[in-house]
Write an enzyme that holds these catalytic residues in place. Sequence first.
Site, PDB file in Angstrom:
ATOM      1  N   ARG A  69     -13.065 -11.551  56.536  1.00 18.59           N
ATOM      2  CA  ARG A  69     -12.165 -10.383  57.277  1.00 18.59           C
ATOM      3  C   ARG A  69     -12.806  -8.984  57.776  1.00 18.59           C
ATOM      4  O   ARG A  69     -13.905  -8.615  56.477  1.00 18.59           O
ATOM      5  CB  ARG A  69     -11.157 -10.303  57.722  1.00 18.59           C
ATOM      6  CG  ARG A  69      -9.875 -11.843  57.551  1.00 18.59           C
ATOM      7  CD  ARG A  69      -8.735 -11.363  57.161  1.00 18.59           C
ATOM      8  NE  ARG A  69      -7.827 -10.235  58.026  1.00 18.59           N
ATOM      9  CZ  ARG A  69      -6.980  -9.617  57.264  1.00 18.59           C
ATOM     10  NH1 ARG A  69      -6.414  -9.641  56.417  1.00 18.59           N
ATOM     11  NH2 ARG A  69      -6.863  -8.646  57.901  1.00 18.59           N
TER      12      ARG A  69
ATOM     13  N   SER B  50     -11.958  -6.362  57.612  1.00 23.06           N
ATOM     14  CA  SER B  50     -10.694  -4.920  57.408  1.00 23.06           C
ATOM     15  C   SER B  50     -11.206  -4.420  56.009  1.00 23.06           C
ATOM     16  O   SER B  50     -12.070  -4.807  55.419  1.00 23.06           O
ATOM     17  CB  SER B  50      -9.387  -5.626  56.973  1.00 23.06           C
ATOM     18  OG  SER B  50      -8.770  -5.953  55.685  1.00 23.06           O
TER      19      SER B  50
ATOM     20  N   LYS C  68      -2.160 -14.492  49.573  1.00 16.89           N
ATOM     21  CA  LYS C  68      -0.225 -14.889  49.962  1.00 16.89           C
ATOM     22  C   LYS C  68      -0.561 -14.765  50.889  1.00 16.89           C
ATOM     23  O   LYS C  68       0.863 -15.439  51.846  1.00 16.89           O
ATOM     24  CB  LYS C  68       0.704 -13.042  49.644  1.00 16.89           C
ATOM     25  CG  LYS C  68      -0.049 -12.076  49.936  1.00 16.89           C
ATOM     26  CD  LYS C  68       0.623 -10.852  50.116  1.00 16.89           C
ATOM     27  CE  LYS C  68       0.060  -9.281  50.324  1.00 16.89           C
ATOM     28  NZ  LYS C  68       0.481  -9.328  52.031  1.00 16.89           N
TER      29      LYS C  68
ATOM     30  N   THR D  88       7.525  -1.993  57.143  1.00 14.59           N
ATOM     31  CA  THR D  88       7.207  -2.620  56.658  1.00 14.59           C
ATOM     32  C   THR D  88       7.303  -3.200  58.200  1.00 14.59           C
ATOM     33  O   THR D  88       8.075  -4.067  58.066  1.00 14.59           O
ATOM     34  CB  THR D  88       7.843  -3.408  55.422  1.00 14.59           C
ATOM     35  OG1 THR D  88       6.968  -4.593  55.309  1.00 14.59           O
ATOM     36  CG2 THR D  88       9.363  -3.543  55.599  1.00 14.59           C
TER      37      THR D  88
ATOM     38  N   SER E 241       6.549  -7.513  56.783  1.00 10.18           N
ATOM     39  CA  SER E 241       7.325  -8.247  56.175  1.00 10.18           C
ATOM     40  C   SER E 241       8.890  -8.809  55.804  1.00 10.18           C
ATOM     41  O   SER E 241       9.522  -7.838  55.655  1.00 10.18           O
ATOM     42  CB  SER E 241       6.477  -8.388  54.494  1.00 10.18           C
ATOM     43  OG  SER E 241       7.683  -9.486  53.669  1.00 10.18           O
TER      44      SER E 241
ATOM     45  N   ARG F 175       9.842 -10.751  54.187  1.00 13.40           N
ATOM     46  CA  ARG F 175      10.437 -10.779  52.768  1.00 13.40           C
ATOM     47  C   ARG F 175      11.085  -9.957  52.167  1.00 13.40           C
ATOM     48  O   ARG F 175      11.918  -8.957  51.686  1.00 13.40           O
ATOM     49  CB  ARG F 175      10.020 -11.234  51.974  1.00 13.40           C
ATOM     50  CG  ARG F 175      10.380 -11.465  50.343  1.00 13.40           C
ATOM     51  CD  ARG F 175       9.217 -10.348  49.677  1.00 13.40           C
ATOM     52  NE  ARG F 175       7.984 -10.573  49.507  1.00 13.40           N
ATOM     53  CZ  ARG F 175       7.529  -8.861  49.164  1.00 13.40           C
ATOM     54  NH1 ARG F 175       8.334  -8.197  48.761  1.00 13.40           N
ATOM     55  NH2 ARG F 175       6.255  -9.019  48.915  1.00 13.40           N
ATOM     56  N   ARG F 176       9.853  -8.377  52.272  1.00  8.44           N
ATOM     57  CA  ARG F 176      10.117  -6.827  52.474  1.00  8.44           C
ATOM     58  C   ARG F 176      11.330  -6.270  53.241  1.00  8.44           C
ATOM     59  O   ARG F 176      12.109  -5.427  52.722  1.00  8.44           O
ATOM     60  CB  ARG F 176       9.005  -6.481  53.099  1.00  8.44           C
ATOM     61  CG  ARG F 176       8.074  -6.036  51.487  1.00  8.44           C
ATOM     62  CD  ARG F 176       6.460  -5.604  52.330  1.00  8.44           C
ATOM     63  NE  ARG F 176       5.663  -5.748  50.689  1.00  8.44           N
ATOM     64  CZ  ARG F 176       4.110  -6.152  51.044  1.00  8.44           C
ATOM     65  NH1 ARG F 176       4.257  -5.605  52.094  1.00  8.44           N
ATOM     66  NH2 ARG F 176       3.324  -6.084  50.508  1.00  8.44           N
TER      67      ARG F 176
ATOM     68  N   ARG G 169       2.688  -2.379  62.028  1.00  6.44           N
ATOM     69  CA  ARG G 169       1.333  -3.734  61.126  1.00  6.44           C
ATOM     70  C   ARG G 169       0.330  -2.196  60.835  1.00  6.44           C
ATOM     71  O   ARG G 169       0.522  -0.813  61.434  1.00  6.44           O
ATOM     72  CB  ARG G 169       0.607  -4.398  62.613  1.00  6.44           C
ATOM     73  CG  ARG G 169       1.310  -5.259  62.912  1.00  6.44           C
ATOM     74  CD  ARG G 169       1.633  -6.806  62.123  1.00  6.44           C
ATOM     75  NE  ARG G 169       0.181  -7.134  61.881  1.00  6.44           N
ATOM     76  CZ  ARG G 169      -0.387  -7.807  62.590  1.00  6.44           C
ATOM     77  NH1 ARG G 169       0.046  -7.948  63.963  1.00  6.44           N
ATOM     78  NH2 ARG G 169      -2.077  -8.031  62.035  1.00  6.44           N
ATOM     79  N   GLY G 170      -0.935  -2.574  60.587  1.00  4.68           N
ATOM     80  CA  GLY G 170      -2.109  -1.107  60.713  1.00  4.68           C
ATOM     81  C   GLY G 170      -2.434  -1.707  59.278  1.00  4.68           C
ATOM     82  O   GLY G 170      -2.168  -2.555  58.324  1.00  4.68           O
ATOM     83  N   ASN G 171      -4.118  -1.006  59.048  1.00  2.00           N
ATOM     84  CA  ASN G 171      -4.470  -0.400  58.306  1.00  2.00           C
ATOM     85  C   ASN G 171      -3.701   0.134  57.140  1.00  2.00           C
ATOM     86  O   ASN G 171      -2.846   1.406  57.219  1.00  2.00           O
ATOM     87  CB  ASN G 171      -5.850  -0.378  58.534  1.00  2.00           C
ATOM     88  CG  ASN G 171      -6.313   0.804  58.560  1.00  2.00           C
ATOM     89  OD1 ASN G 171      -5.410   2.342  58.237  1.00  2.00           O
ATOM     90  ND2 ASN G 171      -7.814   0.467  59.279  1.00  2.00           N
ATOM     91  N   VAL G 172      -4.166   0.665  55.699  1.00  3.57           N
ATOM     92  CA  VAL G 172      -3.346   0.657  54.494  1.00  3.57           C
ATOM     93  C   VAL G 172      -3.286   2.251  54.870  1.00  3.57           C
ATOM     94  O   VAL G 172      -2.469   2.943  55.074  1.00  3.57           O
ATOM     95  CB  VAL G 172      -4.130   1.017  53.205  1.00  3.57           C
ATOM     96  CG1 VAL G 172      -3.586   1.968  52.263  1.00  3.57           C
ATOM     97  CG2 VAL G 172      -3.946  -0.455  52.695  1.00  3.57           C
TER      98      VAL G 172
END
Length: 333
Positions: A10, A12, A80, A124, A126, A128-129, A146-149
Amino acid sequence: MSTPIRLGTRRSALAQAQSGHVAAALEKVTGRAVELVPITSEGDTNRASLSEIGGLGVFATRLREALLAGRCDFLVHSLKDLPTAVPEGLVIAATPRREDARDVVLTRHGAPLHELGSGSTVGTGSPRRIAQVRRRAPQAEVVDIRGNVDSRLARVASGELDAVILAAAGLSRLGTDSPLKREELGLAEWPTAPGQGSLAVETRADAPEELREALSALDDHDTRLAVTVERAILEGLDAGCQAPMAAHARVEGAEIRIRTVVYAPDGGRRIGLDVTEALNGEYIHRNGSGNGADAADGAGPMHAARELGLAVARRLLDQGAADLVPREHPDFS
Protein backbone atom coordinates in the site's frame (compact mmCIF):
# COMPACT_ATOMS: atom_id res chain seq x y z
CA MET A 1 22.77 -8.68 -12.57
CA SER A 2 19.68 -10.48 -11.22
CA THR A 3 16.20 -9.03 -11.59
CA PRO A 4 14.87 -7.27 -8.46
CA ILE A 5 12.19 -9.03 -6.43
CA ARG A 6 8.98 -6.96 -6.56
CA LEU A 7 7.18 -6.29 -3.27
CA GLY A 8 3.59 -5.05 -3.56
CA THR A 9 2.63 -2.58 -0.84
CA ARG A 10 0.00 0.00 0.00
CA ARG A 11 1.02 3.62 -0.47
CA SER A 12 0.61 4.77 3.13
CA ALA A 13 3.69 5.79 5.09
CA LEU A 14 3.16 2.94 7.58
CA ALA A 15 2.75 0.33 4.84
CA GLN A 16 5.86 1.61 3.07
CA ALA A 17 7.83 1.54 6.33
CA GLN A 18 6.88 -2.02 7.28
CA SER A 19 7.42 -3.22 3.70
CA GLY A 20 10.83 -1.58 3.78
CA HIS A 21 11.79 -3.58 6.89
CA VAL A 22 10.80 -6.83 5.18
CA ALA A 23 12.55 -5.82 1.94
CA ALA A 24 15.81 -5.19 3.81
CA ALA A 25 15.57 -8.56 5.58
CA LEU A 26 14.91 -10.39 2.30
CA GLU A 27 17.81 -8.65 0.59
CA LYS A 28 20.10 -10.02 3.32
CA VAL A 29 18.76 -13.53 2.77
CA THR A 30 18.90 -13.52 -1.04
CA GLY A 31 21.57 -10.98 -1.95
CA ARG A 32 19.07 -9.60 -4.48
CA ALA A 33 17.52 -6.16 -4.61
CA VAL A 34 13.88 -5.79 -3.57
CA GLU A 35 11.85 -2.98 -5.13
CA LEU A 36 8.57 -1.65 -3.74
CA VAL A 37 5.55 -1.64 -6.07
CA PRO A 38 2.95 0.84 -4.68
CA ILE A 39 -0.67 -0.31 -5.01
CA THR A 40 -3.79 1.63 -3.99
CA SER A 41 -6.31 -0.33 -1.93
CA GLU A 42 -10.01 0.40 -1.41
CA GLY A 43 -9.24 1.26 2.19
CA ASP A 44 -6.92 4.03 0.98
CA THR A 45 -9.56 5.69 -1.23
CA ASN A 46 -12.81 5.01 0.65
CA ARG A 47 -12.96 7.49 3.54
CA ALA A 48 -16.04 5.98 5.14
CA SER A 49 -15.88 4.68 8.70
CA LEU A 50 -14.19 1.31 9.10
CA SER A 51 -17.31 0.07 10.85
CA GLU A 52 -19.31 0.99 7.72
CA ILE A 53 -16.83 -0.44 5.21
CA GLY A 54 -16.67 -3.73 7.09
CA GLY A 55 -13.90 -6.30 7.43
CA LEU A 56 -13.90 -7.99 4.04
CA GLY A 57 -10.34 -7.11 3.07
CA VAL A 58 -10.59 -3.43 2.13
CA PHE A 59 -6.83 -3.10 2.63
CA ALA A 60 -5.90 -6.41 0.95
CA THR A 61 -8.11 -7.14 -2.06
CA ARG A 62 -6.41 -4.84 -4.60
CA LEU A 63 -2.97 -6.00 -3.51
CA ARG A 64 -3.95 -9.64 -3.89
CA GLU A 65 -5.36 -8.96 -7.36
CA ALA A 66 -2.04 -7.40 -8.35
CA LEU A 67 -0.13 -10.41 -6.99
CA LEU A 68 -2.30 -12.92 -8.86
CA ALA A 69 -1.97 -10.82 -12.02
CA GLY A 70 1.83 -10.99 -11.81
CA ARG A 71 2.38 -7.28 -11.15
CA CYS A 72 4.47 -8.14 -8.08
CA ASP A 73 6.15 -11.20 -6.56
CA PHE A 74 4.97 -10.98 -2.96
CA LEU A 75 3.05 -8.76 -0.54
CA VAL A 76 3.43 -7.47 3.00
CA HIS A 77 0.23 -6.96 5.01
CA SER A 78 -0.58 -5.81 8.52
CA LEU A 79 -1.92 -9.14 9.71
CA LYS A 80 -4.71 -7.60 11.77
CA ASP A 81 -6.23 -6.15 8.56
CA LEU A 82 -6.12 -9.46 6.68
CA PRO A 83 -9.27 -11.63 6.32
CA THR A 84 -8.87 -15.10 7.77
CA ALA A 85 -9.63 -16.81 4.44
CA VAL A 86 -6.62 -16.98 2.11
CA PRO A 87 -7.69 -16.84 -1.57
CA GLU A 88 -7.04 -19.84 -3.76
CA GLY A 89 -3.62 -19.63 -5.34
CA LEU A 90 -2.02 -17.63 -2.50
CA VAL A 91 -0.12 -18.64 0.64
CA ILE A 92 1.17 -16.87 3.73
CA ALA A 93 4.86 -17.62 3.28
CA ALA A 94 6.10 -16.00 6.49
CA THR A 95 5.09 -14.15 9.63
CA PRO A 96 8.16 -12.26 10.87
CA ARG A 97 8.74 -11.82 14.59
CA ARG A 98 5.91 -9.84 16.14
CA GLU A 99 6.51 -6.37 17.52
CA ASP A 100 4.69 -4.82 20.50
CA ALA A 101 1.04 -5.94 20.27
CA ARG A 102 -0.31 -3.32 22.68
CA ASP A 103 -2.45 -0.27 22.00
CA VAL A 104 -1.22 3.17 23.07
CA VAL A 105 -3.25 6.18 24.21
CA LEU A 106 -1.74 9.54 23.23
CA THR A 107 -2.77 12.74 25.00
CA ARG A 108 -1.39 16.27 25.39
CA HIS A 109 -1.20 16.31 29.18
CA GLY A 110 -0.74 12.67 30.15
CA ALA A 111 -4.10 12.00 31.79
CA PRO A 112 -4.73 8.22 31.80
CA LEU A 113 -7.65 7.01 29.73
CA HIS A 114 -9.78 6.00 32.70
CA GLU A 115 -9.61 9.56 34.09
CA LEU A 116 -11.02 11.22 30.96
CA GLY A 117 -14.37 12.62 32.00
CA SER A 118 -17.46 14.18 30.49
CA GLY A 119 -16.67 16.39 27.52
CA SER A 120 -13.41 14.58 26.71
CA THR A 121 -13.02 13.21 23.16
CA VAL A 122 -11.18 10.02 22.19
CA GLY A 123 -10.49 9.30 18.52
CA THR A 124 -10.52 5.79 17.06
CA GLY A 125 -12.17 4.09 14.08
CA SER A 126 -11.95 0.55 15.45
CA PRO A 127 -15.20 -1.00 16.78
CA ARG A 128 -13.12 -3.07 19.20
CA ARG A 129 -11.36 0.01 20.59
CA ILE A 130 -14.66 1.93 20.69
CA ALA A 131 -16.20 -0.77 22.89
CA GLN A 132 -13.10 -0.84 25.11
CA VAL A 133 -13.09 2.96 25.52
CA ARG A 134 -16.75 2.88 26.49
CA ARG A 135 -15.86 0.46 29.27
CA ARG A 136 -12.66 2.20 30.42
CA ALA A 137 -13.83 5.82 30.08
CA PRO A 138 -17.64 5.69 29.94
CA GLN A 139 -18.07 9.47 30.26
CA ALA A 140 -15.80 10.32 27.34
CA GLU A 141 -17.11 10.81 23.82
CA VAL A 142 -15.71 8.48 21.16
CA VAL A 143 -15.03 10.18 17.81
CA ASP A 144 -14.91 7.85 14.79
CA ILE A 145 -11.80 8.87 12.83
CA ARG A 146 -9.76 7.73 9.83
CA GLY A 147 -6.45 8.98 8.48
CA ASN A 148 -2.73 8.32 8.75
CA VAL A 149 -0.81 8.35 12.01
CA ASP A 150 0.49 11.91 11.63
CA SER A 151 -2.98 13.34 10.96
CA ARG A 152 -4.40 11.59 14.01
CA LEU A 153 -1.62 12.83 16.26
CA ALA A 154 -2.11 16.35 14.87
CA ARG A 155 -5.76 16.34 15.93
CA VAL A 156 -4.67 15.77 19.52
CA ALA A 157 -1.81 18.27 19.38
CA SER A 158 -4.18 20.96 18.06
CA GLY A 159 -6.74 20.34 20.80
CA GLU A 160 -9.41 19.02 18.42
CA LEU A 161 -9.29 15.70 20.30
CA ASP A 162 -8.17 14.91 23.83
CA ALA A 163 -6.77 11.48 22.95
CA VAL A 164 -6.26 8.99 20.16
CA ILE A 165 -5.60 5.27 20.38
CA LEU A 166 -3.03 3.73 18.05
CA ALA A 167 -1.07 0.48 17.73
CA ALA A 168 2.32 0.56 19.44
CA ALA A 169 3.85 -1.44 16.58
CA GLY A 170 2.83 1.13 13.98
CA LEU A 171 4.38 3.97 15.96
CA SER A 172 7.56 1.93 16.34
CA ARG A 173 7.82 1.02 12.65
CA LEU A 174 7.32 4.64 11.64
CA GLY A 175 9.85 5.83 14.18
CA THR A 176 7.30 8.37 15.37
CA ASP A 177 8.76 10.90 17.81
CA SER A 178 5.83 12.88 19.18
CA PRO A 179 5.71 15.31 22.12
CA LEU A 180 2.35 13.80 23.09
CA LYS A 181 2.20 11.74 26.28
CA ARG A 182 1.88 7.96 25.93
CA GLU A 183 -0.05 5.44 27.99
CA GLU A 184 0.67 1.82 27.07
CA LEU A 185 -2.40 -0.34 27.66
CA GLY A 186 -1.64 -3.75 29.17
CA LEU A 187 -2.78 -6.78 27.20
CA ALA A 188 -4.38 -8.45 30.21
CA GLU A 189 -7.05 -5.75 30.60
CA TRP A 190 -6.89 -4.34 27.06
CA PRO A 191 -6.27 -7.23 24.64
CA THR A 192 -5.87 -6.21 21.01
CA ALA A 193 -6.95 -7.42 17.58
CA PRO A 194 -5.95 -10.87 16.29
CA GLY A 195 -2.56 -10.49 14.63
CA GLN A 196 -1.88 -6.98 15.93
CA GLY A 197 1.83 -6.17 15.82
CA SER A 198 2.43 -8.90 13.22
CA LEU A 199 3.08 -8.80 9.51
CA ALA A 200 2.03 -11.36 6.90
CA VAL A 201 4.25 -12.04 3.90
CA GLU A 202 2.10 -13.45 1.10
CA THR A 203 3.00 -14.91 -2.28
CA ARG A 204 1.53 -17.13 -4.97
CA ALA A 205 1.27 -20.85 -4.32
CA ASP A 206 3.10 -21.43 -7.63
CA ALA A 207 5.88 -18.93 -6.86
CA PRO A 208 9.41 -20.17 -7.64
CA GLU A 209 10.69 -22.50 -4.94
CA GLU A 210 13.74 -20.28 -4.49
CA LEU A 211 11.50 -17.33 -3.56
CA ARG A 212 9.30 -19.34 -1.21
CA GLU A 213 12.34 -20.74 0.58
CA ALA A 214 13.83 -17.26 0.93
CA LEU A 215 10.57 -15.87 2.33
CA SER A 216 10.22 -18.77 4.77
CA ALA A 217 13.58 -17.74 6.25
CA LEU A 218 11.81 -14.61 7.55
CA ASP A 219 9.26 -16.69 9.49
CA ASP A 220 9.22 -16.64 13.29
CA HIS A 221 7.78 -19.90 14.56
CA ASP A 222 6.43 -18.67 17.89
CA THR A 223 4.77 -15.67 16.21
CA ARG A 224 3.11 -17.92 13.64
CA LEU A 225 1.81 -20.24 16.34
CA ALA A 226 0.34 -17.37 18.32
CA VAL A 227 -1.29 -15.52 15.41
CA THR A 228 -2.65 -18.77 13.97
CA VAL A 229 -4.52 -19.34 17.22
CA GLU A 230 -5.75 -15.73 17.33
CA ARG A 231 -7.01 -15.70 13.76
CA ALA A 232 -8.69 -19.08 14.20
CA ILE A 233 -10.70 -17.60 17.08
CA LEU A 234 -11.84 -14.82 14.73
CA GLU A 235 -12.61 -17.39 12.04
CA GLY A 236 -14.56 -19.57 14.45
CA LEU A 237 -16.68 -16.60 15.53
CA ASP A 238 -17.44 -15.96 11.82
CA ALA A 239 -16.76 -12.28 12.43
CA GLY A 240 -14.87 -9.78 10.28
CA CYS A 241 -11.55 -8.17 11.16
CA GLN A 242 -13.46 -5.08 12.34
CA ALA A 243 -15.55 -7.04 14.86
CA PRO A 244 -15.55 -5.79 18.48
CA MET A 245 -13.39 -8.66 19.69
CA ALA A 246 -9.82 -9.16 20.83
CA ALA A 247 -7.51 -12.15 20.94
CA HIS A 248 -3.89 -12.27 22.01
CA ALA A 249 -1.78 -15.42 22.34
CA ARG A 250 1.83 -15.71 23.39
CA VAL A 251 4.28 -18.56 23.71
CA GLU A 252 5.85 -18.79 27.16
CA GLY A 253 8.32 -21.60 27.53
CA ALA A 254 6.43 -24.86 27.09
CA GLU A 255 2.97 -23.21 27.06
CA ILE A 256 0.82 -20.99 24.90
CA ARG A 257 -1.38 -18.52 26.79
CA ILE A 258 -4.50 -17.05 25.20
CA ARG A 259 -6.57 -14.05 26.28
CA THR A 260 -9.70 -13.37 24.23
CA VAL A 261 -12.70 -11.08 24.77
CA VAL A 262 -15.83 -10.38 22.73
CA TYR A 263 -17.49 -7.01 23.42
CA ALA A 264 -20.97 -5.62 22.89
CA PRO A 265 -20.58 -2.60 20.56
CA ASP A 266 -21.59 -0.23 23.36
CA GLY A 267 -19.10 -1.82 25.74
CA GLY A 268 -21.87 -2.73 28.16
CA ARG A 269 -21.23 -6.46 28.08
CA ARG A 270 -18.25 -8.68 27.37
CA ILE A 271 -17.46 -12.39 27.27
CA GLY A 272 -13.87 -13.40 27.91
CA LEU A 273 -11.70 -16.47 28.23
CA ASP A 274 -8.18 -17.15 29.44
CA VAL A 275 -6.76 -20.44 28.16
CA THR A 276 -3.35 -22.06 28.71
CA GLU A 277 -2.28 -25.04 26.60
CA ALA A 278 0.92 -27.08 26.85
CA LEU A 279 2.97 -26.86 23.68
CA ASN A 280 3.79 -30.54 23.87
CA GLY A 281 0.14 -31.41 24.42
CA GLU A 282 -2.60 -32.64 22.14
CA TYR A 283 -2.94 -29.48 20.08
CA ILE A 284 0.55 -28.14 19.41
CA HIS A 285 3.91 -29.49 18.21
CA ARG A 286 2.68 -32.90 17.17
CA ASN A 287 4.61 -32.99 13.91
CA GLY A 288 6.91 -30.83 11.83
CA SER A 289 8.56 -27.46 12.33
CA GLY A 290 5.75 -25.35 10.92
CA ASN A 291 8.27 -23.05 9.23
CA GLY A 292 6.51 -21.43 6.31
CA ALA A 293 3.64 -23.90 6.54
CA ASP A 294 0.09 -22.89 5.76
CA ALA A 295 -2.17 -23.05 8.82
CA ALA A 296 -4.69 -25.04 6.79
CA ASP A 297 -2.28 -27.78 5.71
CA GLY A 298 -4.17 -30.39 7.72
CA ALA A 299 -1.15 -31.65 9.65
CA GLY A 300 1.54 -30.34 11.94
CA PRO A 301 1.67 -27.61 14.57
CA MET A 302 -0.06 -24.87 12.58
CA HIS A 303 -3.06 -27.08 11.87
CA ALA A 304 -3.11 -27.93 15.58
CA ALA A 305 -2.88 -24.23 16.53
CA ARG A 306 -5.84 -23.48 14.28
CA GLU A 307 -7.84 -26.29 15.90
CA LEU A 308 -7.06 -24.81 19.31
CA GLY A 309 -8.28 -21.39 18.20
CA LEU A 310 -11.49 -22.85 16.76
CA ALA A 311 -12.10 -24.71 20.03
CA VAL A 312 -11.73 -21.45 21.97
CA ALA A 313 -14.21 -19.78 19.57
CA ARG A 314 -16.73 -22.55 20.20
CA ARG A 315 -16.44 -21.94 23.93
CA LEU A 316 -17.09 -18.23 23.37
CA LEU A 317 -20.13 -19.01 21.24
CA ASP A 318 -21.43 -21.43 23.89
CA GLN A 319 -21.27 -18.52 26.35
CA GLY A 320 -23.30 -16.22 24.08
CA ALA A 321 -20.70 -14.45 21.93
CA ALA A 322 -22.88 -14.79 18.81
CA ASP A 323 -25.26 -12.25 20.33
CA LEU A 324 -22.49 -9.63 20.56
CA VAL A 325 -20.58 -9.73 17.25
CA PRO A 326 -21.90 -9.07 13.73
CA ARG A 327 -21.54 -12.17 11.56
CA GLU A 328 -19.29 -12.00 8.49
CA HIS A 329 -21.67 -14.35 6.61
CA PRO A 330 -25.20 -13.55 7.80
CA ASP A 331 -27.91 -16.17 7.53
CA PHE A 332 -30.57 -14.97 5.09
CA SER A 333 -32.66 -18.14 5.25
